[in-house]
Design a protein around this motif. Structure first.
Motif, PDB file in Angstrom:
ATOM      1  N   GLU A   1       4.220   5.774  -5.602  1.00  0.00           N
ATOM      2  CA  GLU A   1       4.257   5.681  -6.856  1.00  0.00           C
ATOM      3  C   GLU A   1       3.006   6.749  -7.444  1.00  0.00           C
ATOM      4  O   GLU A   1       3.388   7.461  -8.626  1.00  0.00           O
ATOM      5  CB  GLU A   1       3.992   4.346  -7.518  1.00  0.00           C
ATOM      6  CG  GLU A   1       3.966   3.998  -8.956  1.00  0.00           C
ATOM      7  CD  GLU A   1       4.152   2.568  -9.442  1.00  0.00           C
ATOM      8  OE1 GLU A   1       3.157   2.340 -10.276  1.00  0.00           O
ATOM      9  OE2 GLU A   1       4.806   1.841  -8.817  1.00  0.00           O
ATOM     10  N   LYS A   2       1.741   6.604  -6.884  1.00  0.00           N
ATOM     11  CA  LYS A   2       0.591   7.393  -7.220  1.00  0.00           C
ATOM     12  C   LYS A   2       1.172   9.033  -7.176  1.00  0.00           C
ATOM     13  O   LYS A   2       0.947   9.894  -7.913  1.00  0.00           O
ATOM     14  CB  LYS A   2      -0.088   7.405  -6.418  1.00  0.00           C
ATOM     15  CG  LYS A   2      -1.614   8.003  -6.843  1.00  0.00           C
ATOM     16  CD  LYS A   2      -2.846   7.493  -6.236  1.00  0.00           C
ATOM     17  CE  LYS A   2      -4.303   8.321  -6.486  1.00  0.00           C
ATOM     18  NZ  LYS A   2      -5.376   7.726  -5.863  1.00  0.00           N
TER      19      LYS A   2
ATOM     20  N   ASP B   1       2.397   1.516  -3.602  1.00  0.00           N
ATOM     21  CA  ASP B   1       1.360   2.325  -4.369  1.00  0.00           C
ATOM     22  C   ASP B   1       1.203   3.980  -3.995  1.00  0.00           C
ATOM     23  O   ASP B   1       1.049   4.654  -5.192  1.00  0.00           O
ATOM     24  CB  ASP B   1      -0.077   1.342  -4.198  1.00  0.00           C
ATOM     25  CG  ASP B   1       0.058   0.135  -4.816  1.00  0.00           C
ATOM     26  OD1 ASP B   1       1.012  -0.153  -5.638  1.00  0.00           O
ATOM     27  OD2 ASP B   1      -0.886  -0.661  -4.775  1.00  0.00           O
TER      28      ASP B   1
ATOM     29  N   SER C   1       0.733  -1.171  -0.022  1.00  0.00           N
ATOM     30  CA  SER C   1       0.006   0.024   0.051  1.00  0.00           C
ATOM     31  C   SER C   1       0.855   1.216   0.010  1.00  0.00           C
ATOM     32  O   SER C   1       0.615   2.285  -0.812  1.00  0.00           O
ATOM     33  CB  SER C   1      -0.963  -0.115   1.412  1.00  0.00           C
ATOM     34  OG  SER C   1      -1.669   1.324   1.513  1.00  0.00           O
TER      35      SER C   1
ATOM     36  N   ASP D   1      -0.059   1.167 -13.340  1.00  0.00           N
ATOM     37  CA  ASP D   1      -0.997   1.196 -12.382  1.00  0.00           C
ATOM     38  C   ASP D   1      -1.814   2.769 -12.274  1.00  0.00           C
ATOM     39  O   ASP D   1      -2.971   2.532 -12.120  1.00  0.00           O
ATOM     40  CB  ASP D   1      -0.721   0.777 -11.082  1.00  0.00           C
ATOM     41  CG  ASP D   1      -0.366  -0.694 -11.013  1.00  0.00           C
ATOM     42  OD1 ASP D   1      -0.611  -1.546 -11.937  1.00  0.00           O
ATOM     43  OD2 ASP D   1       0.363  -1.113 -10.108  1.00  0.00           O
TER      44      ASP D   1
END
Length: 190
Positions: free
Chosen positions: A51-52, A48, A45, A169
């Protein structure tokens, strides 16, 4: 009747019984196991989220760059031209100048994108070396900001750029519409 154990020691100091107080090996092992499980669940989590955030940061830098060029045009009362080049995800640049055109991909050239003798370029090195730019609506082009109202001229279709995370993603689309307004939207919205 309450019994007390008498112990001989220094006055004013608490006396401890012979039994040691602390954690047993099993208690320590259970704590380590619980921390390891929590970390294992939280790590994907966290990755992610990082990265976001990188994709969002890159899109915000591009939007800020275009908005800054628009603001410079209105502040200086001179037209500012945005020039962009895109070959692939690792070879792109966007530059701005007060001249008619500039080359954002040739730092050594005389026509390099500058405003007030300072380079005014954004390229793949500003995204931390990550291959985030996935596509641009066109491979190259330019448009200008009107110095009076800050409206874009020379944009026939909205200029679109898609930024993606290295894993693919997360995506963000940046669009500069016909009047020069910068819009950020998620990859799945139109």
């Amino acid at each position: 009747m309450i019994r007390r154990t008498l112990s001989i020691g220094l006055p004013g100091r608490p006396q401890f019984s012979r039994r040691q107080r602390g954690f047993s090996l099993i208690e320590v092992m259970m704590s380590v196991v619980l921390v390891a499980i929590g970390t294992a669940l939280a790590l994907p989590s966290y990755r992610d989220m990082v990265e976001k955030r990188k994709v969002t940061n890159a899109a915000e830098q591009l939007a800020s760059f275009v908005n800054s060029a628009q603001g410079i045009a209105m502040k200086s009362n001179r037209a500012v031209t945005i020039d962009f080049e895109y070959t692939d995800g690792d070879d792109w640049c966007i530059g701005a100048t007060m001249e008619a055109e500039c080359a954002c991909d040739e730092p050594a050239s005389e026509s390099y994108c500058k405003i007030d003798a300072q380079p005014f370029v954004l390229d793949h090195s500003h995204t931390g070396g990550l291959d985030m730019m996935h596509s641009m609506g066109t491979s190259s082009g330019s448009y200008s900001f009107d110095p009076i109202r800050g409206l874009a001229s020379g944009v026939v279709l909205p200029l679109t750029m898609e930024l993606r995370s290295p894993s693919g993603d997360f995506r963000i689309n940046l669009m500069v519409n016909e009047v020069g307004r910068v819009i950020l939207c998620s990859g799945d919205s139109s």
